[in-house]
Design a protein around this motif. Structure first.
Motif, PDB file in Angstrom:
ATOM      1  N   GLY A  48       0.779  -1.235   0.000  1.00 50.94           N
ATOM      2  CA  GLY A  48       0.000   0.000   0.000  1.00 50.94           C
ATOM      3  C   GLY A  48       0.809   1.282   0.000  1.00 50.94           C
ATOM      4  O   GLY A  48       0.253   2.373  -0.166  1.00 50.94           O
ATOM      5  N   GLN A  49       2.119   1.206   0.150  1.00 54.19           N
ATOM      6  CA  GLN A  49       2.930   2.421   0.218  1.00 54.19           C
ATOM      7  C   GLN A  49       2.885   3.220  -1.080  1.00 54.19           C
ATOM      8  O   GLN A  49       2.690   4.438  -1.053  1.00 54.19           O
ATOM      9  N   VAL A  50       3.047   2.548  -2.208  1.00 56.11           N
ATOM     10  CA  VAL A  50       3.017   3.238  -3.502  1.00 56.11           C
ATOM     11  C   VAL A  50       1.635   3.853  -3.726  1.00 56.11           C
ATOM     12  O   VAL A  50       1.520   4.984  -4.202  1.00 56.11           O
ATOM     13  N   LEU A  51       0.593   3.133  -3.356  1.00 56.54           N
ATOM     14  CA  LEU A  51      -0.769   3.643  -3.531  1.00 56.54           C
ATOM     15  C   LEU A  51      -0.997   4.899  -2.679  1.00 56.54           C
ATOM     16  O   LEU A  51      -1.603   5.871  -3.140  1.00 56.54           O
ATOM     17  N   LYS A  57       0.088  12.496  -4.016  1.00 55.62           N
ATOM     18  CA  LYS A  57       0.472  13.327  -5.178  1.00 55.62           C
ATOM     19  C   LYS A  57      -0.765  13.947  -5.813  1.00 55.62           C
ATOM     20  O   LYS A  57      -0.756  15.094  -6.220  1.00 55.62           O
ATOM     21  N   ILE A  58      -1.826  13.167  -5.883  1.00 58.43           N
ATOM     22  CA  ILE A  58      -3.064  13.618  -6.518  1.00 58.43           C
ATOM     23  C   ILE A  58      -3.799  14.596  -5.614  1.00 58.43           C
ATOM     24  O   ILE A  58      -4.307  15.627  -6.070  1.00 58.43           O
ATOM     25  N   CYS A  59      -3.856  14.280  -4.349  1.00 62.50           N
ATOM     26  CA  CYS A  59      -4.573  15.099  -3.364  1.00 62.50           C
ATOM     27  C   CYS A  59      -3.676  15.245  -2.133  1.00 62.50           C
ATOM     28  O   CYS A  59      -3.782  14.452  -1.193  1.00 62.50           O
ATOM     29  N   PRO A  60      -2.772  16.236  -2.161  1.00 63.50           N
ATOM     30  CA  PRO A  60      -1.789  16.377  -1.081  1.00 63.50           C
ATOM     31  C   PRO A  60      -2.435  16.390   0.307  1.00 63.50           C
ATOM     32  O   PRO A  60      -3.442  17.040   0.542  1.00 63.50           O
ATOM     33  N   GLY A  61      -1.818  15.614   1.197  1.00 65.88           N
ATOM     34  CA  GLY A  61      -2.276  15.554   2.575  1.00 65.88           C
ATOM     35  C   GLY A  61      -3.442  14.623   2.820  1.00 65.88           C
ATOM     36  O   GLY A  61      -3.910  14.493   3.952  1.00 65.88           O
ATOM     37  N   SER A  62      -3.907  13.950   1.788  1.00 68.01           N
ATOM     38  CA  SER A  62      -5.066  13.070   1.967  1.00 68.01           C
ATOM     39  C   SER A  62      -4.734  11.840   2.812  1.00 68.01           C
ATOM     40  O   SER A  62      -5.608  11.250   3.430  1.00 68.01           O
ATOM     41  N   ILE A  63      -3.458  11.467   2.841  1.00 66.96           N
ATOM     42  CA  ILE A  63      -3.008  10.366   3.694  1.00 66.96           C
ATOM     43  C   ILE A  63      -1.826  10.899   4.508  1.00 66.96           C
ATOM     44  O   ILE A  63      -0.696  10.933   4.026  1.00 66.96           O
ATOM     45  N   PRO A  64      -2.102  11.343   5.734  1.00 65.31           N
ATOM     46  CA  PRO A  64      -1.055  11.991   6.524  1.00 65.31           C
ATOM     47  C   PRO A  64       0.090  11.077   6.958  1.00 65.31           C
ATOM     48  O   PRO A  64       1.209  11.522   7.106  1.00 65.31           O
ATOM     49  N   LYS A  65      -0.174   9.777   7.154  1.00 69.09           N
ATOM     50  CA  LYS A  65       0.878   8.871   7.626  1.00 69.09           C
ATOM     51  C   LYS A  65       0.864   7.594   6.789  1.00 69.09           C
ATOM     52  O   LYS A  65      -0.146   6.910   6.709  1.00 69.09           O
ATOM     53  N   ILE A  66       2.021   7.303   6.207  1.00 67.07           N
ATOM     54  CA  ILE A  66       2.191   6.068   5.444  1.00 67.07           C
ATOM     55  C   ILE A  66       3.099   5.154   6.247  1.00 67.07           C
ATOM     56  O   ILE A  66       4.224   5.536   6.591  1.00 67.07           O
ATOM     57  N   ASN A  80      -6.069   0.219   3.560  1.00 66.51           N
ATOM     58  CA  ASN A  80      -7.354   0.742   4.049  1.00 66.51           C
ATOM     59  C   ASN A  80      -7.431   2.271   3.978  1.00 66.51           C
ATOM     60  O   ASN A  80      -8.461   2.816   3.583  1.00 66.51           O
ATOM     61  N   VAL A  81      -6.350   2.955   4.345  1.00 60.83           N
ATOM     62  CA  VAL A  81      -6.402   4.426   4.289  1.00 60.83           C
ATOM     63  C   VAL A  81      -6.409   4.905   2.837  1.00 60.83           C
ATOM     64  O   VAL A  81      -7.028   5.921   2.522  1.00 60.83           O
ATOM     65  N   PHE A  82      -5.748   4.153   1.953  1.00 63.51           N
ATOM     66  CA  PHE A  82      -5.811   4.482   0.525  1.00 63.51           C
ATOM     67  C   PHE A  82      -7.245   4.353   0.021  1.00 63.51           C
ATOM     68  O   PHE A  82      -7.747   5.241  -0.672  1.00 63.51           O
ATOM     69  N   GLN A  83      -7.904   3.271   0.400  1.00 62.52           N
ATOM     70  CA  GLN A  83      -9.294   3.063  -0.021  1.00 62.52           C
ATOM     71  C   GLN A  83     -10.195   4.190   0.490  1.00 62.52           C
ATOM     72  O   GLN A  83     -11.054   4.692  -0.244  1.00 62.52           O
ATOM     73  N   GLN A  84     -10.000   4.597   1.716  1.00 59.29           N
ATOM     74  CA  GLN A  84     -10.814   5.676   2.276  1.00 59.29           C
ATOM     75  C   GLN A  84     -10.518   6.993   1.561  1.00 59.29           C
ATOM     76  O   GLN A  84     -11.429   7.758   1.267  1.00 59.29           O
ATOM     77  N   ALA A  85      -9.247   7.246   1.261  1.00 60.64           N
ATOM     78  CA  ALA A  85      -8.871   8.468   0.537  1.00 60.64           C
ATOM     79  C   ALA A  85      -9.503   8.483  -0.854  1.00 60.64           C
ATOM     80  O   ALA A  85      -9.938   9.541  -1.334  1.00 60.64           O
ATOM     81  N   LEU A  86      -9.555   7.311  -1.509  1.00 55.51           N
ATOM     82  CA  LEU A  86     -10.205   7.221  -2.821  1.00 55.51           C
ATOM     83  C   LEU A  86     -11.667   7.648  -2.728  1.00 55.51           C
ATOM     84  O   LEU A  86     -12.151   8.450  -3.529  1.00 55.51           O
ATOM     85  N   VAL A  91     -14.112   8.628  -5.788  1.00 53.80           N
ATOM     86  CA  VAL A  91     -14.219   7.334  -6.477  1.00 53.80           C
ATOM     87  C   VAL A  91     -15.374   6.567  -5.837  1.00 53.80           C
ATOM     88  O   VAL A  91     -15.465   6.477  -4.615  1.00 53.80           O
ATOM     89  N   ALA A  92     -16.248   6.041  -6.661  1.00 49.34           N
ATOM     90  CA  ALA A  92     -17.430   5.330  -6.167  1.00 49.34           C
ATOM     91  C   ALA A  92     -17.030   4.063  -5.403  1.00 49.34           C
ATOM     92  O   ALA A  92     -16.083   3.370  -5.784  1.00 49.34           O
ATOM     93  N   ASP A  93     -17.777   3.781  -4.330  1.00 49.08           N
ATOM     94  CA  ASP A  93     -17.528   2.583  -3.522  1.00 49.08           C
ATOM     95  C   ASP A  93     -17.451   1.325  -4.375  1.00 49.08           C
ATOM     96  O   ASP A  93     -16.606   0.466  -4.144  1.00 49.08           O
ATOM     97  N   VAL A  94     -18.324   1.222  -5.343  1.00 51.75           N
ATOM     98  CA  VAL A  94     -18.397   0.027  -6.179  1.00 51.75           C
ATOM     99  C   VAL A  94     -17.113  -0.168  -6.998  1.00 51.75           C
ATOM    100  O   VAL A  94     -16.799  -1.284  -7.394  1.00 51.75           O
ATOM    101  N   ASP A  95     -16.355   0.907  -7.217  1.00 50.98           N
ATOM    102  CA  ASP A  95     -15.119   0.822  -7.995  1.00 50.98           C
ATOM    103  C   ASP A  95     -13.886   0.531  -7.150  1.00 50.98           C
ATOM    104  O   ASP A  95     -12.797   0.353  -7.689  1.00 50.98           O
TER     105      ASP A  95
END
Length: 168
Positions: A48-51, A57-66, A80-86, A91-95
């Motif tokens: 999950g680190q790359v994600l 990069k897309i939304c700065p600060g959206s994931i404060p701790k990796i 999990n935090v990547f999924q929540q940030a999406l 991004v729709a839940d279904v996707d």
């Protein structure tokens, strides 16, 4: 053949190497860095680190701790935090893939589908900002003009390169 093996074989058959290559190239372009050579696509994404870096990069600060260490639980937390940030990004839940799809490599095709959904969401947000953002026609017009200037600049560089090559 056991049922589990049959399911794994079917899911593996859903994978599209070309789509995975496109997703990887897109992520590398956004991040400005290449995936480690010789590592499989799913292995690079698995912790999950790359994600998380991609989302920041897309939304700065959206994931404060990796999480970069701490074992299996911490790596799954990255996913999990990547999924929540999406989802927060639009991004729709279904996707959005399930954690086990990536962590246990159960459905890598769904992970790739999620990345394509993120790309579509970025485009959608860029073309049609949300109502709570500045949505004036001027903003959209400015974006279109900026895009046109970039395109014209690119065409001019190509012309100059051609002229330079012709002189050689």
């Amino acid at each position: 053949m056991s049922l589990e093996r049959q399911v794994r074989a079917k899911l593996a058959g859903k994978r599209d190497a070309q789509q995975e290559k496109e997703a990887q190239e897109w992520m590398e372009a956004v991040l400005g860095e290449k995936f480690p050579p010789g590592e499989a696509y799913e292995d690079v994404l698995r912790d999950g680190q790359v994600l998380c870096k991609l989302m920041n990069k897309i939304c700065p600060g959206s994931i404060p701790k990796i999480n970069t260490s701490g074992g299996q639980f911490k790596m799954m937390e990255n996913i999990n935090v990547f999924q929540q940030a999406l989802k927060n990004y639009g991004v729709a839940d279904v996707d959005v893939f399930q954690t086990v799809d990536l962590w246990e490599k159960k459905d890598i095709a769904q992970v790739t589908t999620t990345l394509f959904a993120l790309g579509r969401t970025i485009l959608w947000r860029h073309l049609f900002p949300h109502m709570d953002e500045t949505t004036s026609a001027d903003r959209i017009q400015n974006w279109l003009e900026e895009d046109k200037r970039k395109y014209e600049s690119h065409k001019e560089r190509i012309r100059k390169d051609k002229r330079r090559q012709e002189k050689m």
